[in-house]
Scaffold this motif. Structure first.
Motif, PDB file in Angstrom:
ATOM      1  N   GLY A  41       0.816  -1.480  -0.204  1.00  0.00           N
ATOM      2  CA  GLY A  41       0.277  -0.291  -0.275  1.00  0.00           C
ATOM      3  C   GLY A  41       1.024   1.013   0.070  1.00  0.00           C
ATOM      4  O   GLY A  41       0.614   2.070  -0.877  1.00  0.00           O
ATOM      5  N   ARG A  45       0.543   3.876  -2.979  1.00  0.00           N
ATOM      6  CA  ARG A  45       0.164   5.273  -3.044  1.00  0.00           C
ATOM      7  C   ARG A  45       1.238   5.617  -3.640  1.00  0.00           C
ATOM      8  O   ARG A  45       1.242   7.252  -3.637  1.00  0.00           O
ATOM      9  N   LEU A  49      -2.124   5.035  -6.535  1.00  0.00           N
ATOM     10  CA  LEU A  49      -3.376   3.544  -6.554  1.00  0.00           C
ATOM     11  C   LEU A  49      -3.409   2.871  -5.298  1.00  0.00           C
ATOM     12  O   LEU A  49      -2.838   3.049  -4.793  1.00  0.00           O
ATOM     13  N   TYR A  50      -4.678   2.325  -5.107  1.00  0.00           N
ATOM     14  CA  TYR A  50      -5.143   2.024  -4.019  1.00  0.00           C
ATOM     15  C   TYR A  50      -4.488   0.333  -4.001  1.00  0.00           C
ATOM     16  O   TYR A  50      -4.837   0.183  -5.279  1.00  0.00           O
ATOM     17  N   PRO A  51      -4.490  -0.626  -3.009  1.00  0.00           N
ATOM     18  CA  PRO A  51      -4.313  -2.123  -2.776  1.00  0.00           C
ATOM     19  C   PRO A  51      -5.413  -2.202  -3.468  1.00  0.00           C
ATOM     20  O   PRO A  51      -6.617  -2.225  -3.468  1.00  0.00           O
ATOM     21  N   GLN A  53      -5.940  -1.972  -6.727  1.00  0.00           N
ATOM     22  CA  GLN A  53      -6.222  -2.078  -8.471  1.00  0.00           C
ATOM     23  C   GLN A  53      -5.172  -2.367  -9.635  1.00  0.00           C
ATOM     24  O   GLN A  53      -5.171  -2.179 -10.247  1.00  0.00           O
ATOM     25  N   THR A  81     -16.965  -2.814  -5.644  1.00  0.00           N
ATOM     26  CA  THR A  81     -15.424  -3.169  -5.098  1.00  0.00           C
ATOM     27  C   THR A  81     -15.062  -2.495  -6.904  1.00  0.00           C
ATOM     28  O   THR A  81     -13.608  -1.691  -6.691  1.00  0.00           O
ATOM     29  N   MET A  85     -13.124   0.327  -7.629  1.00  0.00           N
ATOM     30  CA  MET A  85     -11.816   0.229  -8.194  1.00  0.00           C
ATOM     31  C   MET A  85     -11.940   1.283  -9.571  1.00  0.00           C
ATOM     32  O   MET A  85     -10.956   2.043  -9.918  1.00  0.00           O
ATOM     33  N   ARG A  88     -12.607   4.523 -10.148  1.00  0.00           N
ATOM     34  CA  ARG A  88     -11.407   6.071  -9.232  1.00  0.00           C
ATOM     35  C   ARG A  88     -10.815   5.710 -10.748  1.00  0.00           C
ATOM     36  O   ARG A  88      -9.751   7.261 -11.060  1.00  0.00           O
TER      37      ARG A  88
END
Length: 167
Positions: A41, A45, A49-51, A53, A81, A85, A88
């Motif tokens: 993560g 970041r 990106l978020y974990p 993605q 979810t 994703m 985003r």
């Protein structure tokens, strides 16, 4: 109830909770998975990106355009979810969604040309994560760990009766 010492000198890892006494390796796997996700993560970041993605992007980079329903199966996540994703990732310019010309009810998802730079950044982040995670392990130990984790994964897949696609 008293926890048991695990033999580690790190205070955070010194005690095994009494409820985990019957599964010390399962407890260790859960701790390692949690810490690995935290480390991933942090790296992601830095890429915006978020974990999780990155798995969507990896699938799209390798598979090309896919139906959203197929992508959901491939990444083995809840549809809501994946939808979040994709929203985003689309806002960031990494993916594009469009109606499937063969079935207008279906949606095709694809990586954009602009995501090519992200591909090399994600690859570098995963290389850094691997180096950090396996620091101090000899090549033979790394191979043995990979072999053993593959067996553990196979056991869990059999138990779940529903494993995602090829790894």
């Amino acid at each position: 109830m008293q926890a048991e010492p695990t033999g580690s000198t790190d205070p955070a890892c010194t005690y095994l909770p009494s409820a985990a006494l019957g599964g010390p390796l399962s407890h260790a796997l859960a701790r390692v998975a949690r810490l690995h996700r935290i480390a991933a993560g942090r790296l992601l970041r830095g890429l915006g990106l978020y974990p999780g993605q990155e798995f969507v992007m990896m699938c799209l980079w390798d598979a090309g355009p896919v139906r959203q329903a197929e992508l959901i199966k491939a990444v083995d996540l809840d549809p809501s979810t994946v939808t979040k994703m994709l929203q985003r990732l689309e806002q960031a310019g990494h993916v594009r969604r469009r109606p499937d010309p063969d079935d207008r009810r279906a949606v095709l998802v694809e990586a954009t040309d602009d995501s090519c730079a992200l591909h090399s950044d994600v690859r570098r982040a995963w290389t850094d994560l691997e180096d950090h995670t396996l620091a101090g392990l000899e090549p033979a130990e790394r191979e043995e760990l990979a072999r053993l984790l593959a067996k553990v994964e196979a056991n869990l897949c059999r138990e779940a009766g529903d494993c995602p696609g090829p790894r």
